[in-house]
Motif scaffolding. Structure first.
Motif, PDB file in Angstrom:
ATOM      1  N   ILE A  73      86.664  46.044  19.778  1.00  0.00           N
ATOM      2  CA  ILE A  73      86.480  44.777  19.076  1.00  0.00           C
ATOM      3  C   ILE A  73      87.468  44.659  17.920  1.00  0.00           C
ATOM      4  CG2 ILE A  73      84.886  43.473  17.602  1.00  0.00           C
ATOM      5  CD1 ILE A  73      82.590  44.514  19.332  1.00  0.00           C
ATOM      6  N   PHE A  74      87.630  45.738  17.166  1.00  0.00           N
ATOM      7  CA  PHE A  74      88.524  45.697  16.011  1.00  0.00           C
ATOM      8  C   PHE A  74      89.964  45.418  16.433  1.00  0.00           C
ATOM      9  CE2 PHE A  74      91.442  47.648  12.990  1.00  0.00           C
ATOM     10  CZ  PHE A  74      91.023  47.061  11.805  1.00  0.00           C
ATOM     11  N   VAL A  75      90.442  46.150  17.427  1.00  0.00           N
ATOM     12  CA  VAL A  75      91.832  45.991  17.852  1.00  0.00           C
ATOM     13  C   VAL A  75      92.073  44.614  18.463  1.00  0.00           C
ATOM     14  CG1 VAL A  75      93.626  46.877  19.393  1.00  0.00           C
ATOM     15  CG2 VAL A  75      92.130  48.466  18.195  1.00  0.00           C
ATOM     16  N   ALA A  76      91.091  44.105  19.213  1.00  0.00           N
ATOM     17  CA  ALA A  76      91.274  42.830  19.916  1.00  0.00           C
ATOM     18  C   ALA A  76      91.113  41.613  19.010  1.00  0.00           C
ATOM     19  CB  ALA A  76      90.289  42.732  21.079  1.00  0.00           C
ATOM     20  N   THR A  77      90.354  41.735  17.906  1.00  0.00           N
ATOM     21  CA  THR A  77      90.011  40.540  17.132  1.00  0.00           C
ATOM     22  C   THR A  77      90.504  40.525  15.691  1.00  0.00           C
ATOM     23  OG1 THR A  77      87.875  41.432  16.366  1.00  0.00           O
ATOM     24  CG2 THR A  77      87.888  40.314  18.504  1.00  0.00           C
ATOM     25  N   ALA A  78      90.815  41.663  15.103  1.00  0.00           N
ATOM     26  CA  ALA A  78      91.157  41.708  13.675  1.00  0.00           C
ATOM     27  C   ALA A  78      92.348  40.793  13.375  1.00  0.00           C
ATOM     28  CB  ALA A  78      91.472  43.144  13.250  1.00  0.00           C
ATOM     29  N   ALA A 136      71.991  29.330  30.432  1.00  0.00           N
ATOM     30  CA  ALA A 136      71.206  30.231  29.579  1.00  0.00           C
ATOM     31  C   ALA A 136      70.755  29.475  28.330  1.00  0.00           C
ATOM     32  CB  ALA A 136      72.029  31.456  29.187  1.00  0.00           C
ATOM     33  N   GLU A 137      69.560  29.793  27.890  1.00  0.00           N
ATOM     34  CA  GLU A 137      69.024  29.154  26.689  1.00  0.00           C
ATOM     35  C   GLU A 137      69.558  29.818  25.425  1.00  0.00           C
ATOM     36  OE1 GLU A 137      64.629  29.057  24.765  1.00  0.00           O
ATOM     37  OE2 GLU A 137      64.790  28.085  26.735  1.00  0.00           O
ATOM     38  N   GLU A 138      69.768  31.121  25.492  1.00  0.00           N
ATOM     39  CA  GLU A 138      70.212  31.861  24.312  1.00  0.00           C
ATOM     40  C   GLU A 138      71.101  33.009  24.753  1.00  0.00           C
ATOM     41  OE1 GLU A 138      70.620  31.950  20.429  1.00  0.00           O
ATOM     42  OE2 GLU A 138      69.020  30.686  21.250  1.00  0.00           O
ATOM     43  N   VAL A 139      72.096  33.329  23.906  1.00  0.00           N
ATOM     44  CA  VAL A 139      72.961  34.477  24.145  1.00  0.00           C
ATOM     45  C   VAL A 139      72.881  35.391  22.928  1.00  0.00           C
ATOM     46  CG1 VAL A 139      75.327  35.270  24.543  1.00  0.00           C
ATOM     47  CG2 VAL A 139      74.519  33.159  25.617  1.00  0.00           C
ATOM     48  N   ILE A 140      72.562  36.648  23.182  1.00  0.00           N
ATOM     49  CA  ILE A 140      72.456  37.640  22.114  1.00  0.00           C
ATOM     50  C   ILE A 140      73.596  38.631  22.284  1.00  0.00           C
ATOM     51  CG2 ILE A 140      71.052  39.519  21.184  1.00  0.00           C
ATOM     52  CD1 ILE A 140      68.590  37.934  22.138  1.00  0.00           C
ATOM     53  N   GLY A 141      74.426  38.732  21.258  1.00  0.00           N
ATOM     54  CA  GLY A 141      75.558  39.655  21.300  1.00  0.00           C
ATOM     55  C   GLY A 141      75.935  40.092  19.909  1.00  0.00           C
ATOM     56  N   THR A 142      76.982  40.867  19.807  1.00  0.00           N
ATOM     57  CA  THR A 142      77.428  41.301  18.485  1.00  0.00           C
ATOM     58  C   THR A 142      78.010  40.115  17.721  1.00  0.00           C
ATOM     59  OG1 THR A 142      79.538  41.965  19.472  1.00  0.00           O
ATOM     60  CG2 THR A 142      77.888  43.680  19.179  1.00  0.00           C
ATOM     61  N   GLU A 143      77.829  40.139  16.415  1.00  0.00           N
ATOM     62  CA  GLU A 143      78.303  39.061  15.551  1.00  0.00           C
ATOM     63  C   GLU A 143      79.499  39.562  14.747  1.00  0.00           C
ATOM     64  OE1 GLU A 143      77.264  36.027  15.667  1.00  0.00           O
ATOM     65  OE2 GLU A 143      75.561  36.367  17.011  1.00  0.00           O
ATOM     66  N   LEU A 144      80.588  38.834  14.828  1.00  0.00           N
ATOM     67  CA  LEU A 144      81.808  39.202  14.119  1.00  0.00           C
ATOM     68  C   LEU A 144      81.722  38.779  12.655  1.00  0.00           C
ATOM     69  CD1 LEU A 144      84.417  38.052  16.794  1.00  0.00           C
ATOM     70  CD2 LEU A 144      83.678  40.393  16.337  1.00  0.00           C
ATOM     71  N   ILE A 145      82.317  39.563  11.785  1.00  0.00           N
ATOM     72  CA  ILE A 145      82.374  39.235  10.365  1.00  0.00           C
ATOM     73  C   ILE A 145      83.660  38.450  10.107  1.00  0.00           C
ATOM     74  CG2 ILE A 145      82.544  40.171   8.027  1.00  0.00           C
ATOM     75  CD1 ILE A 145      80.924  42.578   8.971  1.00  0.00           C
ATOM     76  N   THR A 153      87.544  39.846  10.594  1.00  0.00           N
ATOM     77  CA  THR A 153      87.925  41.157  10.052  1.00  0.00           C
ATOM     78  C   THR A 153      88.038  42.225  11.122  1.00  0.00           C
ATOM     79  OG1 THR A 153      85.631  41.815   9.645  1.00  0.00           O
ATOM     80  CG2 THR A 153      86.764  40.600   7.880  1.00  0.00           C
ATOM     81  N   GLY A 154      87.441  41.974  12.290  1.00  0.00           N
ATOM     82  CA  GLY A 154      87.402  42.991  13.339  1.00  0.00           C
ATOM     83  C   GLY A 154      86.154  43.851  13.271  1.00  0.00           C
ATOM     84  N   LEU A 155      85.336  43.651  12.230  1.00  0.00           N
ATOM     85  CA  LEU A 155      84.101  44.406  12.063  1.00  0.00           C
ATOM     86  C   LEU A 155      82.926  43.585  12.568  1.00  0.00           C
ATOM     87  CD1 LEU A 155      84.759  45.761   8.451  1.00  0.00           C
ATOM     88  CD2 LEU A 155      85.331  46.859  10.635  1.00  0.00           C
ATOM     89  N   THR A 156      81.826  44.248  12.849  1.00  0.00           N
ATOM     90  CA  THR A 156      80.624  43.569  13.325  1.00  0.00           C
ATOM     91  C   THR A 156      79.489  43.742  12.323  1.00  0.00           C
ATOM     92  OG1 THR A 156      79.783  45.500  14.544  1.00  0.00           O
ATOM     93  CG2 THR A 156      81.294  44.030  15.716  1.00  0.00           C
ATOM     94  N   GLN A 157      78.526  42.846  12.388  1.00  0.00           N
ATOM     95  CA  GLN A 157      77.383  42.898  11.479  1.00  0.00           C
ATOM     96  C   GLN A 157      76.408  44.012  11.854  1.00  0.00           C
ATOM     97  OE1 GLN A 157      75.540  39.038  11.367  1.00  0.00           O
ATOM     98  NE2 GLN A 157      77.444  37.968  10.855  1.00  0.00           N
ATOM     99  N   GLU A 158      76.448  44.474  13.087  1.00  0.00           N
ATOM    100  CA  GLU A 158      75.473  45.433  13.590  1.00  0.00           C
ATOM    101  C   GLU A 158      75.912  46.868  13.325  1.00  0.00           C
ATOM    102  OE1 GLU A 158      75.378  41.641  15.711  1.00  0.00           O
ATOM    103  OE2 GLU A 158      76.955  43.140  15.458  1.00  0.00           O
ATOM    104  N   THR A 159      74.946  47.688  12.919  1.00  0.00           N
ATOM    105  CA  THR A 159      75.177  49.131  12.829  1.00  0.00           C
ATOM    106  C   THR A 159      74.836  49.789  14.150  1.00  0.00           C
ATOM    107  OG1 THR A 159      74.633  49.076  10.475  1.00  0.00           O
ATOM    108  CG2 THR A 159      74.629  51.227  11.547  1.00  0.00           C
TER     109      THR A 159
END
Length: 469
Positions: A73-78, A136-145, A153-159
């Protein structure tokens, strides 16, 4: 994996399904991050992510799956804007998701009214596809900061990604448990543990045949194949050779006469297969209007190659002037003023044969877009031409100058065209017999689709640019 075979008299009301490895056959999101890197940022990020693939695999082997995912995620989005990622998720990824889609899982997923998709990828990469095509009614995934300047930033809100997904699913079903949970063993056991019934893939579902998901008709982006590590490496190694080959092919279009071009093209890994009986060159009479579907920017040129003579082509007006310089056939530009364009086409037809693509836009998927009916009003000498094209790796990258389309197309290792000339429309099938232009246009669209084994759609150029901004 455990195979579950099940049947029901009534359909369950709600389902929570894992995306990777369940709705998608592949459980590795690496190739989708590669697509994001290529179209949102370019070759450098694409290469960097590829070189990090052994590191992510090593982390997965030692059960550091969250660390591997966060590295990708970091390399692809930062450094990207969130709107850049949304654009790739809208224009590029749906086609590759659908190519990798599991119809067996869909048979179960589509039987439920309330559909929830859980992904380990960033939510923004999956949400549009899941809501538009899977309903789909809802999509649950990692959230980008995203920082205060609007950059990711390439970081995610989830630990802990799995635990966060579990909590978010639980909040959606406060009063009752979801009926069905679909996922892999043992990766998805966290959120599946909330469900009344747990089904692990692969699954067979005994019920009447269901409607397939909403198809992906429009697609954009620079790559035609999903860049798995092996494919990505081949693409990377081919790039310098592809650039050289592209300039040789373009130069060949200037040097060699039209009748010789197909033979020269075959020397450089290209092939044009001609089927049917193309009509001879018009004499002093009015010209023939060749009406074709639109697969690539050089479709009219390939028709000229197939006929071994130069035929002017009607193309959209916002095409780069770069093509006027390179094209070995005359280009007639539309102004998008119906009356003016009709006069232009009549004038060109009075001089001789003409090629037109009434779709008005390229469609890479196996569909024929709605035809503009104007061509049917202008002549009764209409020859439908079915075009199919198979290329290796490249098309024009997202948001790049459209003059690059030709270069990227000719960079492909192989280019194979199949041109099928159908019989000229009989007089009773044209407007001369009293048929409306729309009926004639729809008839031509339908017979071209049947010849190619494609589907007709009532969506046209305007719809494409509403969906792919």
């Amino acid at each position: 994996m455990v195979m579950v075979e099940t049947s029901r008299a009534t359909s369950p009301q709600s389902v929570v399904s894992e995306f990777e490895g369940t709705l998608l056959k592949s459980n590795d999101p690496f190739s989708y991050f590669m697509l994001l890197a290529f179209d949102a940022s370019g070759v450098i990020r694409f290469v960097f992510l590829l070189f990090l693939w052994p590191v992510t695999e090593l982390l997965n082997v030692f059960s550091y799956k969250d660390a591997a995912l966060k590295l990708m995620i970091f390399v692809a989005t930062a450094g990207l804007r969130e709107s850049d990622i949304e654009l790739v998720a809208r224009n590029v990824l749906p086609k590759f998701y659908m190519d990798d889609f599991s119809m067996e899982t869909w048979n179960v997923f589509s039987s439920c009214k309330k559909r929830i998709v859980v992904t380990r990828m960033p939510r923004v990469m999956v949400e549009r596809f899941a809501k538009q095509h899977l309903i789909a009614e809802e999509v649950i995934g990692t959230e980008l900061i995203v920082n205060r300047f609007g950059f990711v930033t390439g970081l995610t809100q989830e630990t802990d990604i799995d635990t966060t997904a579990l909590n978010r699913v639980a909040r959606l079903f406060v009063d009752q448990k979801p009926h069905l949970g679909l996922g892999r063993r043992p990766v998805s056991t966290t959120f599946i543990s909330l469900c009344e019934e747990q089904i692990h893939v692969p699954v067979q579902w005994k019920q009447a045949e269901v409607q397939p998901p909403k198809p992906v008709i429009f697609h954009d982006g620079g790559l035609m194949k999903r860049p798995t590590p092996a494919i990505a490496l081949i693409i990377l190694l081919w790039l310098p050779f592809g650039i050289i080959l592209a300039f040789i092919r373009i130069l060949g279009a200037f040097i060699f006469p039209m009748w010789l071009a197909p033979y020269v093209l075959s020397l450089f890994f290209g092939r044009v297969t001609v089927k049917g009986n193309p009509p001879p060159k018009a004499g002093n009479s009015r010209g023939v209007l060749f009406v074709c579907n639109h697969r690539t920017m050089i479709d009219p040129l390939v028709i000229s190659y197939a006929l071994r003579r130069t035929i002017p082509a009607v193309l959209i007006s916002d095409l780069s002037r770069f093509y006027d310089i390179l094209s070995p056939v005359p280009i007639v530009r539309f102004t998008r003023n119906r009356d003016v364009d009709a006069v232009i086409m009549k004038k060109e037809l009075s001089k001789g044969d003409l090629v037109v693509c009434p779709e008005g836009s390229i469609c890479h998927q196996p569909f024929v877009l709605r035809f503009s009916a104007m061509f049917a009003e202008l002549t009764d000498r209409i020859v439908p031409v079915a075009i199919n094209c198979r290329i290796g790796f490249f098309q024009r990258p997202l948001r790049s100058w459209n003059g690059l389309y030709l270069i990227f197309l000719f960079m492909n290792p192989t280019i194979e065209y199949e041109i099928t000339f159908l019989d000229q429309l009989p007089l009773e099938a044209t407007c001369s017999s009293g048929k409306s232009p729309y009926d004639v246009a729809n008839h031509v669209q339908r017979i071209l689709a049947e010849t190619l084994g494609f589907e007709c759609t009532q969506l046209g150029r305007k719809a494409k640019y509403n969906i792919l901004p």
